[in-house]
Design an enzyme around this catalytic site. Structure first.
Site, PDB file in Angstrom:
ATOM      1  N   SER A 138       7.231  -3.676  -6.888  1.00  0.00           N
ATOM      2  CA  SER A 138       7.989  -3.293  -5.695  1.00  0.00           C
ATOM      3  C   SER A 138       9.143  -4.258  -5.432  1.00  0.00           C
ATOM      4  O   SER A 138       9.059  -5.443  -5.742  1.00  0.00           O
ATOM      5  CB  SER A 138       7.038  -3.312  -4.492  1.00  0.00           C
ATOM      6  OG  SER A 138       7.761  -3.387  -3.287  1.00  0.00           O
ATOM      7  N   TYR A 162      14.061  -0.264  -3.160  1.00  0.00           N
ATOM      8  CA  TYR A 162      14.498   0.173  -1.835  1.00  0.00           C
ATOM      9  C   TYR A 162      15.984  -0.107  -1.816  1.00  0.00           C
ATOM     10  O   TYR A 162      16.397  -1.257  -1.994  1.00  0.00           O
ATOM     11  CB  TYR A 162      13.838  -0.662  -0.735  1.00  0.00           C
ATOM     12  CG  TYR A 162      12.408  -0.293  -0.429  1.00  0.00           C
ATOM     13  CD1 TYR A 162      12.065   1.007  -0.067  1.00  0.00           C
ATOM     14  CD2 TYR A 162      11.402  -1.254  -0.461  1.00  0.00           C
ATOM     15  CE1 TYR A 162      10.752   1.332   0.227  1.00  0.00           C
ATOM     16  CE2 TYR A 162      10.097  -0.923  -0.163  1.00  0.00           C
ATOM     17  CZ  TYR A 162       9.775   0.371   0.179  1.00  0.00           C
ATOM     18  OH  TYR A 162       8.484   0.686   0.483  1.00  0.00           O
ATOM     19  N   THR A 188      12.706   4.713  -4.042  1.00  0.00           N
ATOM     20  CA  THR A 188      11.886   5.226  -2.923  1.00  0.00           C
ATOM     21  C   THR A 188      12.796   5.711  -1.801  1.00  0.00           C
ATOM     22  O   THR A 188      13.670   4.977  -1.342  1.00  0.00           O
ATOM     23  CB  THR A 188      10.937   4.113  -2.421  1.00  0.00           C
ATOM     24  OG1 THR A 188      10.083   3.750  -3.496  1.00  0.00           O
ATOM     25  CG2 THR A 188      10.094   4.595  -1.252  1.00  0.00           C
ATOM     26  N   LYS A 278      11.009   8.644  -5.708  1.00  0.00           N
ATOM     27  CA  LYS A 278       9.655   8.558  -5.134  1.00  0.00           C
ATOM     28  C   LYS A 278       9.704   8.869  -3.641  1.00  0.00           C
ATOM     29  O   LYS A 278      10.478   8.241  -2.902  1.00  0.00           O
ATOM     30  CB  LYS A 278       9.106   7.143  -5.348  1.00  0.00           C
ATOM     31  CG  LYS A 278       7.750   6.892  -4.716  1.00  0.00           C
ATOM     32  CD  LYS A 278       7.195   5.545  -5.153  1.00  0.00           C
ATOM     33  CE  LYS A 278       5.832   5.265  -4.561  1.00  0.00           C
ATOM     34  NZ  LYS A 278       5.861   4.868  -3.159  1.00  0.00           N
ATOM     35  N   HIS A 302       4.005   8.270   0.732  1.00  0.00           N
ATOM     36  CA  HIS A 302       3.915   6.816   0.858  1.00  0.00           C
ATOM     37  C   HIS A 302       2.513   6.403   1.321  1.00  0.00           C
ATOM     38  O   HIS A 302       2.340   5.465   2.097  1.00  0.00           O
ATOM     39  CB  HIS A 302       4.970   6.322   1.857  1.00  0.00           C
ATOM     40  CG  HIS A 302       5.519   4.950   1.571  1.00  0.00           C
ATOM     41  ND1 HIS A 302       6.774   4.750   1.085  1.00  0.00           N
ATOM     42  CD2 HIS A 302       4.979   3.720   1.718  1.00  0.00           C
ATOM     43  CE1 HIS A 302       6.987   3.441   0.957  1.00  0.00           C
ATOM     44  NE2 HIS A 302       5.904   2.797   1.334  1.00  0.00           N
TER      45      HIS A 302
HETATM   46  C1  LIG Z   1      -0.151  -2.101   1.052  1.00  0.00           C
HETATM   47  C2  LIG Z   1       0.833  -1.107   0.517  1.00  0.00           C
HETATM   48  C3  LIG Z   1       2.144  -1.497   0.267  1.00  0.00           C
HETATM   49  C4  LIG Z   1       3.065  -0.580  -0.248  1.00  0.00           C
HETATM   50  N1  LIG Z   1       4.341  -1.002  -0.538  1.00  0.00           N
HETATM   51  C5  LIG Z   1       5.192  -0.116  -1.123  1.00  0.00           C
HETATM   52  C6  LIG Z   1       6.495  -0.551  -1.538  1.00  0.00           C
HETATM   53  O1  LIG Z   1       6.839  -1.717  -1.399  1.00  0.00           O
HETATM   54  N2  LIG Z   1       7.314   0.370  -2.100  1.00  0.00           N
HETATM   55  C7  LIG Z   1       6.943   1.687  -2.297  1.00  0.00           C
HETATM   56  O2  LIG Z   1       7.722   2.487  -2.808  1.00  0.00           O
HETATM   57  N3  LIG Z   1       5.725   2.105  -1.916  1.00  0.00           N
HETATM   58  C8  LIG Z   1       4.852   1.232  -1.347  1.00  0.00           C
HETATM   59  N4  LIG Z   1       3.594   1.664  -0.995  1.00  0.00           N
HETATM   60  C9  LIG Z   1       3.203   3.058  -1.278  1.00  0.00           C
HETATM   61  C10 LIG Z   1       2.577   3.168  -2.658  1.00  0.00           C
HETATM   62  O3  LIG Z   1       3.532   2.964  -3.666  1.00  0.00           O
HETATM   63  C11 LIG Z   1       1.952   4.564  -2.855  1.00  0.00           C
HETATM   64  O4  LIG Z   1       2.932   5.549  -2.613  1.00  0.00           O
HETATM   65  C12 LIG Z   1       0.746   4.815  -1.965  1.00  0.00           C
HETATM   66  O5  LIG Z   1      -0.044   3.638  -1.835  1.00  0.00           O
HETATM   67  C13 LIG Z   1      -0.101   5.934  -2.544  1.00  0.00           C
HETATM   68  O6  LIG Z   1      -1.190   6.219  -1.739  1.00  0.00           O
HETATM   69  P1  LIG Z   1      -2.669   5.627  -1.979  1.00  0.00           P
HETATM   70  O7  LIG Z   1      -2.654   4.243  -1.395  1.00  0.00           O
HETATM   71  O8  LIG Z   1      -3.554   6.537  -1.216  1.00  0.00           O
HETATM   72  O9  LIG Z   1      -2.934   5.606  -3.461  1.00  0.00           O
HETATM   73  C14 LIG Z   1       2.664   0.757  -0.475  1.00  0.00           C
HETATM   74  C15 LIG Z   1       1.344   1.136  -0.232  1.00  0.00           C
HETATM   75  C16 LIG Z   1       0.424   0.225   0.250  1.00  0.00           C
HETATM   76  C17 LIG Z   1      -0.996   0.661   0.483  1.00  0.00           C
END
Ligand SMILES: Cc1cc2nc3c(=O)[nH]c(=O)nc-3n(C[C@H](O)[C@H](O)[C@H](O)COP(=O)(O)O)c2cc1C
Length: 412
Positions: A138, A162, A188, A278, A302
């Site tokens: 990320s 981002y 994203t 995404k 997300h």
């Molecule tokens: C703690 C956390 C931090 C995340 N940070 C980002 C991020 O920095 N960039 C991003 O595109 N998605 C981020 N996401 C979303 C994840 O990439 C992903 O879309 C999401 O966790 C999928 O759902 P799931 O947790 O049920 O597998 C984050 C998710 C979590 C749980």
């Protein structure tokens, strides 16, 4: 009725029945071994991690309805197995975005990962390398682009961007990622502003963790986590300057709410590798980005962390796969908690899936060994589900294998 005949047991007969396990001295290894599901790892993670860090991971936006519905949608499926197929061998590999993967999931990009466990992204990338699955770093990662590449040189590495106000800095990141051999960019697009993560507000979650009376009290019950945090490299960001404030404040300084499709096209023109968007949440937007020539889309809300009560990506999947599946690769995330969920997504047209929290629960439960454990659990569930469905390759999975049962239907 005749009385049952009894006799004195002979010790020799007991010996073959005794299966005492060899005691394991390492408590973490013992706990990880006894975790059979992602939910088991989640519970282990909860015990081992301070509340603010666990809630930051486990929580979602507002009333957390998006996440709850996404997980429910996976539970609400019916599988249709075929009998008497030769499933003595099962192959879970395939090509995704121009290169092979050993299993149909990748590690999703997550921010602040070293807050969950100081092993952070390096542990995730190394475990991904061992398993032959891609690892996505990320923009808000807590290990640098170059350090992740050096830690897992054989892993397929993806970078998540981002796009923010300062274009020069975004482009500098892209250049570094391309030079360090990241083959795919995930742009994203579901974060014009930060979602309202209520658990974080209530916990006073900040980066770095603030030493309030509550956090000091928490340290007493999670000494190992605090010891790790205080005796390793201070938390900082892969790509950005140090920060001191709440997570939401941080995100709002970064995100650019004025972004449009033109900006997306411009970023795409700057990236030499595969380009994936995404955060697609409708068929119209899927079409709009496919028309602009992207290599793939991630159907995602997300993990329910942005707009609450957003469409469930898994429910959008069949229609989007029918309409644009021939023109682009469809990836999917949000709500995946088992290998059977992944098999269902592949059957309904996803090329691959991403796991966010499942990976982080493993990480919090046991660092790199915990990430290995979660990958093993998912892989085993995928293989077993495929065999029980009567398929031995991912390409044999079709929409006929899955019915999505409807709990809520739109009012017309
Ligand atoms: C703690 C956390 C931090 C995340 N940070 C980002 C991020 O920095 N960039 C991003 O595109 N998605 C981020 N996401 C979303 C994840 O990439 C992903 O879309 C999401 O966790 C999928 O759902 P799931 O947790 O049920 O597998 C984050 C998710 C979590 C749980």
């Amino acid at each position: 009725m005749s009385a049952m005949q009894r006799r004195v047991p002979r010790i020799g007969e007991l010996a073959p029945l005794i299966r005492f396990r060899r005691p394991r001295l390492n408590r973490t290894a013992r706990h990880l071994e006894s975790a059979l599901t992602v939910e088991d790892l989640r519970l282990l993670a909860k015990r081992r991690t301070p509340r603010a860090a666990f809630d930051y991971t486990d929580g979602a936006a507002e009333d957390e309805i998006s996440l709850e519905r996404a997980r429910q949608a996976f539970r609400d499926i019916e599988f249709h197995p075929a009998i008497l197929r030769d499933v003595s061998k099962v192959d879970t590999s395939r090509e995704v975005l121009g290169a092979p993967v050993a299993l149909p999931f990748a590690i999703a990009p997550t921010g602040f990962t070293r807050l969950m466990h100081t092993a952070g992204e390096l542990a995730g990338a190394r475990a991904a390398e061992d398993a032959g699955i891609p690892f996505a770093l990320s923009t808000l990662g807590t290990a640098s682009i170059e350090d992740v590449a050096a830690a897992a040189p054989g892993a397929r590495r993806w970078f998540q961007l981002y796009m923010w106000h300062d274009r020069d800095r975004s482009m500098a990141l892209l250049r570094r990622a391309a030079e360090a051999g990241y083959d795919t960019l995930l742009a994203t697009v579901d974060c014009p502003v930060a979602g309202a993560r209520r658990r974080d507000s209530r916990n006073g979650m900040s980066i770095p963790p603030a030493l309030t009376l509550r956090t000091v009290a928490d340290a007493a019950v999670h000494p190992a986590w605090w010891f790790d945090l205080l005796t390793t490299e201070p938390l900082s960001f892969a790509s950005l300057d140090r920060w001191s404030g709440t997570v939401a404040q941080y995100m709002d300084t970064m995100f650019d709410p004025s972004l449009t499709f033109d900006d997306l096209a411009w970023v795409k023109s700057q990236w030499p590798g595969r380009f994936v968007v995404k955060g697609i949440q409708s068929l119209a937007d899927a079409r709009a980005v496919v028309d602009r020539g992207v290599d793939g889309i991630v159907l995602s809300n997300h993990g329910g962390r942005q707009l609450d009560r957003a469409p469930v990506p898994f429910q959008l999947l069949p229609e989007v796969a029918r309409e644009v599946g021939a023109d682009t690769e469809i990836l999917l995330d949000t709500g995946i908690m088992s290998g059977a969920d992944i098999v269902a997504a592949i059957a309904l047209g996803a090329r691959c899936t991403l796991i966010g929290r499942a990976y982080l629960y493993g990480l919090m439960a046991g660092g790199q060994a915990g990430v290995h454990r979660v990958i093993d659990i998912l892989a085993e569930q995928i293989r077993r589900t495929m065999r029980l469905l009567g398929v031995s390759e991912l390409a044999e999975l079709t929409p006929q294998h899955v019915t999505q049962l409807q709990r809520l239907v739109p009012r017309r």
